[in-house]
Write an enzyme that holds these catalytic residues in place. Sequence first.
Site, PDB file in Angstrom:
ATOM      1  CE  LYS A 136       0.606  -5.479   5.937  1.00  0.00           C
ATOM      2  NZ  LYS A 136      -0.261  -6.068   4.922  1.00  0.00           N
ATOM      3  CD  GLN A 137       0.740   0.147   5.224  1.00  0.00           C
ATOM      4  OE1 GLN A 137       0.477  -0.989   4.851  1.00  0.00           O
ATOM      5  NE2 GLN A 137       1.087   1.078   4.392  1.00  0.00           N
ATOM      6  CD  GLU A 188      -3.486  -4.136   3.524  1.00  0.00           C
ATOM      7  OE1 GLU A 188      -2.541  -4.894   3.810  1.00  0.00           O
ATOM      8  OE2 GLU A 188      -3.808  -3.871   2.359  1.00  0.00           O
ATOM      9  CD1 TRP A 240      -1.713   1.138  -1.590  1.00  0.00           C
ATOM     10  CD2 TRP A 240      -1.736   3.149  -0.643  1.00  0.00           C
ATOM     11  NE1 TRP A 240      -1.263   0.989  -0.295  1.00  0.00           N
ATOM     12  CE2 TRP A 240      -1.265   2.213   0.317  1.00  0.00           C
ATOM     13  CE3 TRP A 240      -1.841   4.478  -0.266  1.00  0.00           C
ATOM     14  CZ2 TRP A 240      -0.904   2.570   1.618  1.00  0.00           C
ATOM     15  CZ3 TRP A 240      -1.472   4.828   1.034  1.00  0.00           C
ATOM     16  CH2 TRP A 240      -1.010   3.885   1.952  1.00  0.00           C
ATOM     17  CG  ASP A 241       2.118  -0.489  -3.354  1.00  0.00           C
ATOM     18  OD1 ASP A 241       0.976  -0.424  -2.905  1.00  0.00           O
ATOM     19  OD2 ASP A 241       2.918  -1.388  -3.032  1.00  0.00           O
TER      20      ASP A 241
HETATM   21  O1  IFM Z   1      -0.396  -1.676  -1.038  1.00  0.00           O
HETATM   22  C1  IFM Z   1       0.210  -2.494  -0.107  1.00  0.00           C
HETATM   23  C2  IFM Z   1      -0.606  -2.449   1.164  1.00  0.00           C
HETATM   24  O2  IFM Z   1      -0.648  -1.147   1.686  1.00  0.00           O
HETATM   25  C3  IFM Z   1      -0.021  -3.375   2.191  1.00  0.00           C
HETATM   26  N1  IFM Z   1       0.021  -4.723   1.666  1.00  0.00           N
HETATM   27  C4  IFM Z   1       0.810  -4.811   0.452  1.00  0.00           C
HETATM   28  C5  IFM Z   1       0.295  -3.900  -0.623  1.00  0.00           C
HETATM   29  C6  IFM Z   1       1.178  -3.995  -1.872  1.00  0.00           C
HETATM   30  O3  IFM Z   1       2.460  -3.499  -1.620  1.00  0.00           O
END
Ligand code: IFM
Length: 718
Positions: A571-572, A459, A318-319
């Site tokens: 994590k984010q 995640e 999704w990046d």
């Molecule tokens: O898409 C990301 C995910 O949100 C977090 N882990 C790494 C992936 C790739 O950058």
Amino acid sequence: MEYREDLFSISEEGFSKDGVPNNGNKFILANGYMGYRGTLDGFTKDQLAAFTLAGFYDKVKGKNGETVNAPDPFYIKVYADGIPLDPLFTEPESHRQKLDLRRVEFSRCTSFAVNGKKIALCSSRVLCGDEYRGALSTFEITSDTDCDVEIVCGINSDVWDINGPHLEGICFKALEGGIICESFAQEKHVPLSVALIMDGIKADGFSGGIMKTSVSLKAGKACRIERYVAVCYGPEAGEAEGIARGLEAKGMKAALQAHYDYWEEQWKLNDVEIEGSDRAQLALRYSIYQLMILSPRRNGSIGARGMSSQVYKGAVFWDTEVFMLPFFLANDHRIARNLVMYRIETLDAAKRKAEHYGYEGAFYAWESQDGEDACSDFNITDLFTGRDVKTYFKDKQIHISADVVYGIDGYIKRTGDTSVLYEGGLKTMLECALFYYSRGYYNYIKGRYELLDVIGPDEYHERVNNNAYTNYAAYATIQCAISYYNQVLAENPEYATECVNSVKEGLIEKLTKFAAGLYLPQPNCSGVVEQYDGYFKEEDVLVDDVRKRLVDPREYWGGSAGVATATRVIKQGDVIVLMTLFPEYFSPAIIEANYDFYLKYTEHGSSLSPCMYAMDACWVGRPDDAWKWFLNTAEIDLNGSAKQWLGGLYIGGTHPAANGGAWLTAICGFAGVNMRGPEITLDPHLPKDIQSIRFCLTDKGRTYRYTVSRKGVEKEEL
Ligand code: IFM
């Protein structure tokens, strides 16, 4: 603004073995077709040298599929009196390497003192911008004393693979003045050819792709070797020799000039000038460089680690839609269209994935390799036992389908190009909406539809219910699908009806009912939206305290036994992503409340994280808070600060999503550009460290240069 070389290049003086892996990322070259890590001529897989081909996937039986690395035509080693002129083995007197961002050219100069002689090796390389299957290199050896040196060069077929070996049937054929390496990627027998033509050296006597020769150097007179390279695969594999010869016929000077001219044009539109902070200027330009060099040359998309290696299997996440696409939507609508069409063209694979899990509609791949999900069931290795750990990334990150729709919607809004709707775009949106409908669960007690057992952007918390980002994104997907359906219905009723009926009869009514009843978590009395059902009940502990619980710094924080799993540490940003992507659902006061609440729990364990906070900080009028997140994002590949390990999995490489996030922060945060409305609007929030920011945006076929300063916004048509 005048051209300043120091703000258009990065360089490093001195050589350190420890810096080699990170410099491989930092000094990378790419041209949207192939990428070559920033390693020195003669480095091998032991130094993580790699020549990665974007979107060319291969799978070795029993292992993960990944992009193919081509044999290395830049391999060259020089010996004087049997001593390797290689900083890995012989300490150099001086070493400098440079990446010229403007010309997209890598160069190095290393000098050695050997038995009373001073010998310097200076080389440069480019992956051609114009003829993207071609590459060029110059290599000069200069001695201050007459002497003989031995040169070992050719094509090194012993490539670095993470899940290889991919290349089989490797064979070499002599060419006039060079050599060609032919092989095929084993899974589907796709042929790959690398041709190398050399001028300035007698190219013969190859064995296994490598030749040795002795050269007599005259004091002060450089021995110059010019290398003309081509890399072709699939149906084009037979063209490699012709392309390399074509470059040679042009000559090094003209071939290089064509390359420079190509990039000059790209920079004209894509550069962003920042006044007030050289640090920010260079970091942002570097981020733009990274995005430009990844612009796909063919139909295809961009992997989460670009072309910096096979990390993350070269797969598309999704990046691309959320973090990178906006950059291309600013000025390069052709590339933006390709990125969007990549998803539309892989709809069938997404439908197969949904069906596999027992659902209707389209469930897009979490890690897409030509649409197929490359994510393994066991994505993490436990550090202590060495055992593979079951993860649910591919099974439960259902927000990916919504992200795909977000991308298509953004493309249409920005470009007005509705042709994509008729080329599968409408169907894609309807199929994604159907997926959420079929994935939904009706909670009779609460009288609402819910999305259960999912993973949001954070995640570390797997298999949660009603993740706020996922629920809102699914809702937005359905609204989008219905609205574009109505638009097409008005323009072309026959097509709209045929399209919706091919997805599911009565779909629009079903979607309307589902969206009206879908649970959208609302802010609590403090204005905070709960990340998922029960998040507020998780252990209330901050990031640093959780970090102290690690036994090994490389441990994975999530999964069944992670230090963050049963805590509020994330994590984010997750709710923060929601508010950044869909600010229309929330007031600035709510966004600010969530920014303050979630920031203290966010580890920023993903490179995607800081930029989302940066944009929110701007929008709530705190651009000076955004500044540090901006620098953190924009400098990620310059200082190599990103995580290198996820449990036992190496995840180093470049970070194009962060590069996109840096651009987003500068343009949509500091300059306050809103590109998702019918017209471009600006609501600037300049941090105190910068005086102005200048950039181009292309709107309805016309390009404008904007200058945003404390005096206001100026706009001129180019
Ligand atoms: O898409 C990301 C995910 O949100 C977090 N882990 C790494 C992936 C790739 O950058």
